[in-house]
Design an enzyme around this catalytic site. Structure first.
Site, PDB file in Angstrom:
ATOM      1  N   HIS A  52       0.841  -1.198   0.000  1.00 59.40           N
ATOM      2  CA  HIS A  52       0.000   0.000   0.000  1.00 59.40           C
ATOM      3  C   HIS A  52       0.884   1.258   0.000  1.00 59.40           C
ATOM      4  O   HIS A  52       1.697   1.444   0.896  1.00 59.40           O
ATOM      5  CB  HIS A  52      -0.899   0.029   1.243  1.00 59.40           C
ATOM      6  N   TYR A  73      -8.801   5.565   7.847  1.00 57.22           N
ATOM      7  CA  TYR A  73      -8.853   5.911   9.272  1.00 57.22           C
ATOM      8  C   TYR A  73      -9.848   7.059   9.403  1.00 57.22           C
ATOM      9  O   TYR A  73      -9.641   8.120   8.807  1.00 57.22           O
ATOM     10  CB  TYR A  73      -7.488   6.375   9.774  1.00 57.22           C
ATOM     11  N   PRO A 124      -3.491   0.334  18.965  1.00 59.77           N
ATOM     12  CA  PRO A 124      -3.307  -0.170  17.599  1.00 59.77           C
ATOM     13  C   PRO A 124      -3.366   0.886  16.495  1.00 59.77           C
ATOM     14  O   PRO A 124      -3.068   0.566  15.342  1.00 59.77           O
ATOM     15  CB  PRO A 124      -4.455  -1.173  17.438  1.00 59.77           C
ATOM     16  N   LYS A 175       1.672  -0.239  15.147  1.00 56.60           N
ATOM     17  CA  LYS A 175       3.110  -0.312  15.442  1.00 56.60           C
ATOM     18  C   LYS A 175       3.501  -1.534  16.281  1.00 56.60           C
ATOM     19  O   LYS A 175       4.689  -1.842  16.402  1.00 56.60           O
ATOM     20  CB  LYS A 175       3.559   0.958  16.192  1.00 56.60           C
ATOM     21  N   TYR A 198       4.488   6.588   9.891  1.00 54.94           N
ATOM     22  CA  TYR A 198       3.597   5.475   9.531  1.00 54.94           C
ATOM     23  C   TYR A 198       4.375   4.370   8.814  1.00 54.94           C
ATOM     24  O   TYR A 198       4.188   3.183   9.111  1.00 54.94           O
ATOM     25  CB  TYR A 198       2.441   5.989   8.656  1.00 54.94           C
TER      26      TYR A 198
HETATM   27  C1  PHB Z   1      -5.691  -4.254  10.995  1.00 46.64           C
HETATM   28  O1  PHB Z   1      -5.745  -4.526   9.797  1.00 46.64           O
HETATM   29  O2  PHB Z   1      -6.089  -5.046  11.853  1.00 46.64           O
HETATM   30  C2  PHB Z   1      -5.145  -2.938  11.397  1.00 46.64           C
HETATM   31  C3  PHB Z   1      -4.636  -2.093  10.429  1.00 46.64           C
HETATM   32  C4  PHB Z   1      -4.129  -0.860  10.792  1.00 46.64           C
HETATM   33  C5  PHB Z   1      -4.149  -0.473  12.111  1.00 46.64           C
HETATM   34  C6  PHB Z   1      -4.634  -1.319  13.086  1.00 46.64           C
HETATM   35  C7  PHB Z   1      -5.146  -2.566  12.733  1.00 46.64           C
HETATM   36  O3  PHB Z   1      -3.670   0.758  12.435  1.00 46.64           O
END
Ligand code: PHB
Ligand code: APR
Length: 394
Positions: A72, A201, A293, A297, A385
């Site tokens: 990505h 997000y 989460p 990280k 990120y």
């Molecule tokens: C996930 O795909 O579970 C996931 C992806 C990004 C995040 C947290 C969890 O920041």
């Protein structure tokens, strides 16, 4: 039994450490409390930094990740009803992230260990660590009803947040730093195509949401929920309805819903212990620190801990030098605090907090607006990120 390193825990930290040590010819045995199936049943985040991808390649387990994982080059921030793309590649000079589930990373590492005939003892009960303040530590446990003892030179505590290793250190020798957030993430996994090609997000007045994925046909979605919520209160229908309310009109239309194959609520926490080394005991991964989460990280930090630890242990066993093990804690904690700072900041920016009111919401939206229109601010987000380089600042 005798080995050079006993690794407690067969999560990603323990397994990757085992692979790095094996590659250098250092002997290690992994002790895991659960069964292999149980470990593989856990569902965790799924975004790998380039540093983690490189480490998996270094130990030779990257083939399936490169085949099935998704590269990505960006993600979307959704706020005030609109989506804005953070172009990771442009902002970081070509870097990206790999979307590949932690469960799959674990499986690849387990398969590799088996293929190489390396020892992992699953269902090891009552693991206890002894004399790690001396040069002759040992570990005891029970398995299939029989007591066992392994003598070793070092113990790697890769046994997660609830493990035995950190808990065995005298309270006076360890400092804890903790922040608990007043909400959790309700997550579901479903065999439906992802709502978008990249992650979204979302910051909304209803709280945070995240649209993620595991493949072109499997999606992972989350919504922020109060800590008092129970998963039984959330039917699939209620979840999809709530998620929909967090999305922009286009995503609402694209969203495909279906029965969940997993549904759970996870609390959010920031936690660090200092130091990470106690004589011949070395903590790594979730045993030493937890990040919320947001930004994914956790696994990446575990991977870099064990890279540093493997370097230190290889120096110790192969070069007969203690310099690496003496610097392990300090070196790790610098990286850990950078990731803690980023994860705390991204969490604070994206979630609804009980006392924030409309003023707090507007300030978050203003910061997000600044973030997407200021190249300096977007670059800072993107740089963190995709993950800071392994030797950043050294
Ligand atoms: C996930 O795909 O579970 C996931 C992806 C990004 C995040 C947290 C969890 O920041
Ligand atoms: N004895 C033996 N094994 C134990 C014990 C014990 N007393 N206590 C815990 N374990 C095992 C757990 O069963 C688990 O399999 O240690 C393992 C720890 O694995 P994780 O919790 O996955 O921690 P870690 O390997 O550090 O992984 C890092 O990245 O995305 C994040 O939090 C996420 O798990 C993830 C982490």
């Amino acid at each position: 039994m005798r080995t050079q390193v006993v690794i407690v825990g067969a999560g990603p930290s323990g397994l990757l450490l085992g692979a790095l040590l094996a590659k250098a010819g250092v002997d290690a045995i992994i002790l895991e409390r659960q069964s292999e199936e149980y470990v593989l049943g856990r569902i965790r985040a799924g975004v790998l930094e380039q540093v983690t991808v490189d480490l998996l390649d270094e130990v030779g387990v990257g083939a399936r990740m490169h085949r099935e994982g998704m590269v990505h080059g960006g993600f979307d921030l959704l706020f005030a009803g609109q989506r804005h793309r953070i172009d990771l590649q442009t902002l970081t000079g070509g870097k990206s992230v790999m979307v590949y589930g932690q469960t799959e990373v674990t499986r690849d590492l387990m398969d590799d260990r088996k293929a190489k005939g390396l020892t992992t003892l699953y269902e090891a009960d009552n693991v206890q660590i002894h004399q790690f303040d001396s040069a002759n530590p040992y570990v005891t446990f029970e398995r299939l009803g029989k007591p066992h003892r392994i003598d070793c030179d070092a113990i790697a505590g890769c046994d997660g947040f609830h493990g035995v290793c950190r808990a065995s250190v005298p309270k006076s020798a360890i400092q804890e730093h903790e922040k608990v957030y007043p909400f959790g993430w309700l997550g579901i996994l479903a065999d439906v195509p992802p709502v978008a090609h990249e992650l979204i997000y979302a910051n909304t007045e209803r709280g945070f949401a995240l649209c993620s994925m595991r493949s072109a046909t499997r999606s992972r979605y989350y919504v922020q929920v109060p800590l008092t919520d129970r998963v039984e209160q959330w039917s699939d229908e209620r979840f999809w309805e709530e998620l929909r309310l967090h999305l922009d009109p286009q995503a609402r239309e694209t969203l495909v819903t279906g029965p969940s194959i997993e549904k759970s609520i996870a609390p959010l926490r920031s936690f660090v212990v200092e130091p990470m080394r106690f004589g011949r005991l070395f903590l790594a991964g979730d045993a030493a620190h937890i990040v919320p989460p947001t930004g994914a990280k956790g696994l990446n930090l575990a991977a870099t801990d064990v890279k540093y630890l493997s370097q230190a242990l290889i120096e110790f066993f192969v070069d007969k030098s203690e310099v690496g093990i003496d610097h392990y804690s300090q070196r790790c904690l610098r990286r850990v605090w950078r990731a803690e700072r980023f994860s705390w900041w991204f969490t604070s920016l994206m979630h609804q907090f009980p006392d924030m009111g409309s003023f707090g919401q507007k300030v978050q939206e203003a910061e997000l607006d600044y973030l997407v229109y200021s190249e300096a601010a977007s670059r800072s987000l993107a740089e963190n990120y995709v993950g800071l380089p392994l030797n950043f600042g050294e």
